[in-house]
Design an enzyme around this catalytic site. Structure first.
Site, PDB file in Angstrom:
ATOM      1  N   ASP A   1      47.002  34.054  35.310  1.00 31.67           N
ATOM      2  CA  ASP A   1      46.693  35.491  35.234  1.00 31.67           C
ATOM      3  C   ASP A   1      47.947  36.339  35.359  1.00 31.67           C
ATOM      4  OD1 ASP A   1      43.921  35.803  34.757  1.00 31.67           O
ATOM      5  OD2 ASP A   1      43.468  35.215  36.808  1.00 31.67           O
TER       6      ASP A   1
ATOM      7  N   TYR B   1      40.140  43.663  38.760  1.00 33.32           N
ATOM      8  CA  TYR B   1      41.386  42.914  38.608  1.00 33.32           C
ATOM      9  C   TYR B   1      42.074  43.404  37.339  1.00 33.32           C
ATOM     10  CZ  TYR B   1      39.871  39.526  42.149  1.00 33.32           C
ATOM     11  OH  TYR B   1      39.480  38.934  43.322  1.00 33.32           O
TER      12      TYR B   1
ATOM     13  N   ARG C   1      30.631  36.620  35.840  1.00 31.38           N
ATOM     14  CA  ARG C   1      30.570  37.398  37.071  1.00 31.38           C
ATOM     15  C   ARG C   1      30.170  38.848  36.755  1.00 31.38           C
ATOM     16  NH1 ARG C   1      36.503  35.971  39.274  1.00 31.38           N
ATOM     17  NH2 ARG C   1      36.848  35.941  37.018  1.00 31.38           N
TER      18      ARG C   1
ATOM     19  N   LYS D   1      36.900  41.449  35.698  1.00 35.35           N
ATOM     20  CA  LYS D   1      38.102  41.139  34.940  1.00 35.35           C
ATOM     21  C   LYS D   1      38.698  42.391  34.312  1.00 35.35           C
ATOM     22  CE  LYS D   1      39.949  37.951  34.551  1.00 35.35           C
ATOM     23  NZ  LYS D   1      41.055  37.525  35.454  1.00 35.35           N
TER      24      LYS D   1
ATOM     25  N   GLU E   1      43.986  42.938  42.922  1.00 37.71           N
ATOM     26  CA  GLU E   1      44.950  41.928  43.347  1.00 37.71           C
ATOM     27  C   GLU E   1      46.166  42.481  44.078  1.00 37.71           C
ATOM     28  OE1 GLU E   1      46.308  42.992  39.142  1.00 37.71           O
ATOM     29  OE2 GLU E   1      44.390  42.710  40.178  1.00 37.71           O
TER      30      GLU E   1
ATOM     31  N   HIS F   1      46.031  42.552  36.697  1.00 38.13           N
ATOM     32  CA  HIS F   1      47.102  41.607  36.343  1.00 38.13           C
ATOM     33  C   HIS F   1      47.942  42.165  35.199  1.00 38.13           C
ATOM     34  CE1 HIS F   1      45.328  38.599  38.986  1.00 38.13           C
ATOM     35  NE2 HIS F   1      44.156  38.766  38.381  1.00 38.13           N
TER      36      HIS F   1
END
Length: 373
Positions: A270, A94, A15, A75, A118, A96
């Site tokens: 995740d 993101y 991505r 990511k 998120e 996490h």
């Protein structure tokens, strides 16, 4: 604002933070965008596509980080990327953080403003930047589970939908959120027997109404999970506590009552995973077996379908990228309480309560951190 889009370097992650149409919109509004060469190849977008949209194509990730005031990724930054962050930069991706002490330590040390997709909310308390990836992951979880059930991949050799005269597989879905709903759609469509467990009666009533009795809805408890694991062929873990580590709902003790070759797909990986024996895997080596039970715990599941995932993600992230670019990070955060919920780290302070609690940091409320930094 100068915006940087590096090529993703996590294992088998294809991505990209911005598609050319998003770059075009940012450039149209007066911003500069630097994109690392080949960053879009995984979604079928060439350097020419990005330069035609107005981006400057840069040869190295170092060049992207050096010129950028804001980094837009997909990511969480890997260690080599975290080492390039500066205190005057904003990171939007993101993160996490709750199960990732090393990343949190590096982001705190960097002094950067780090906003996690998120944990951004909307007016209904939902997570709009997580939702499209949860939709993708929920649907992929059934595809992955069906693949894992094949004997050649360690599974019990059960066809998810069965055939006339042979019963279909039993799929147990723990959690009726976005992941669970999309997994249920796929599993029902493939003809499986589906059980959904959740602690919200409203959620269970919704499933019952939508699927017209084709899904068995069960109030989630330790006893109910244990009972339904006994005959399960495929178990999907789709629980989520925003920003916090996932609860461990299936333990190794349960495996003794499960059918050998049964499959666990942990979509919550995740956030640390919701199965006791889960640890993150990659698309390159997606599975491992514990006590005869196949585990699929790929930490970036939507990366398997990067074109669909990237466009779905950009649909929801672009308005926030534009706000951060047009107003500057501090003002954009102060103007939008939902974006402010996404602020996890700022100038060395942990500003998301669950992350601070889980990792042992002092918690500083996001608005106060912005005011004092």
């Amino acid at each position: 604002m100068r915006i940087g889009v590096p090529k993703e370097i996590k294992n088998n992650e294809y991505r990209v933070g911005l598609v050319p149409a998003s770059v075009h919109e940012l450039v149209r509004q007066g911003h500069e965008v630097g994109v690392e060469t080949n960053a879009g190849l995984g979604i079928g977008m060439s350097d020419y596509d990005y330069s035609a949209a107005g981006a400057q194509v840069l040869d190295t990730p170092q060049a992207v980080f050096e010129q950028a005031e804001m980094i837009v990724k997909v990511k969480e930054p890997q260690a080599v990327e975290r080492a390039m962050l500066r205190a005057d930069q904003t990171l939007f991706t993101y993160l996490h953080l709750a199960p990732d002490a090393a990343q949190t330590e590096d982001l705190v040390a960097s002094g950067a403003t780090c906003i996690a997709y998120e944990t951004v909310t909307d007016q209904h308390g939902h997570l709009p930047l997580l939702a499209p990836m949860s939709e993708v992951a929920g649907r992929l979880s059934i595809q992955a589970g069906a693949w894992c059930l094949e004997k050649a991949h360690g599974g019990s050799g059960v066809l998810l939908g069965g055939v006339p005269g042979v019963e279909p597989a039993k799929v147990v879905i723990i959690g009726g959120g976005t992941v669970g709903f999309n997994a249920t759609q796929m599993a029902v469509g493939m003809g499986a027997r589906v059980v959904v467990l959740d602690r919200s009666m409203e959620v269970l009533q919704h499933f019952d109404a939508i699927f017209h009795g084709r899904v068995q809805t069960v109030y989630s408890s330790a006893a109910a999970i244990e009972r339904h694991l006994h005959h399960a062929d495929l178990v999907i873990g789709g629980v989520l506590i925003p920003g916090a580590a996932a609860p461990k709902l299936v333990t190794r003790e349960h495996f003794g009552d499960m059918r050998p070759g049964s499959v666990l797909v942990d979509v919550a990986i995740d956030q640390g995973g919701c199965f006791e024996t889960s640890h993150a895997t990659t698309h390159e080596e997606p599975t491992y077996i514990v006590d005869g039970i196949v585990h699929y715990c790929v930490a970036n599941m939507p990366g398997a379908v990067p074109r669909t995932s990237t466009f779905a993600l950009n649909n929801v992230t672009l308005p926030f990228v534009l706000a951060l670019a047009n107003k500057g990070a501090k003002q954009a955060l102060l103007d939008d309480p939902h974006l402010l919920e996404g602020l996890n780290v700022h100038r060395g302070m942990v500003t998301y309560e669950d992350v601070a609690r889980d990792l042992g940091y002092d918690y500083v409320e996001a608005g106060k951190a912005l005011a004092t930094a």
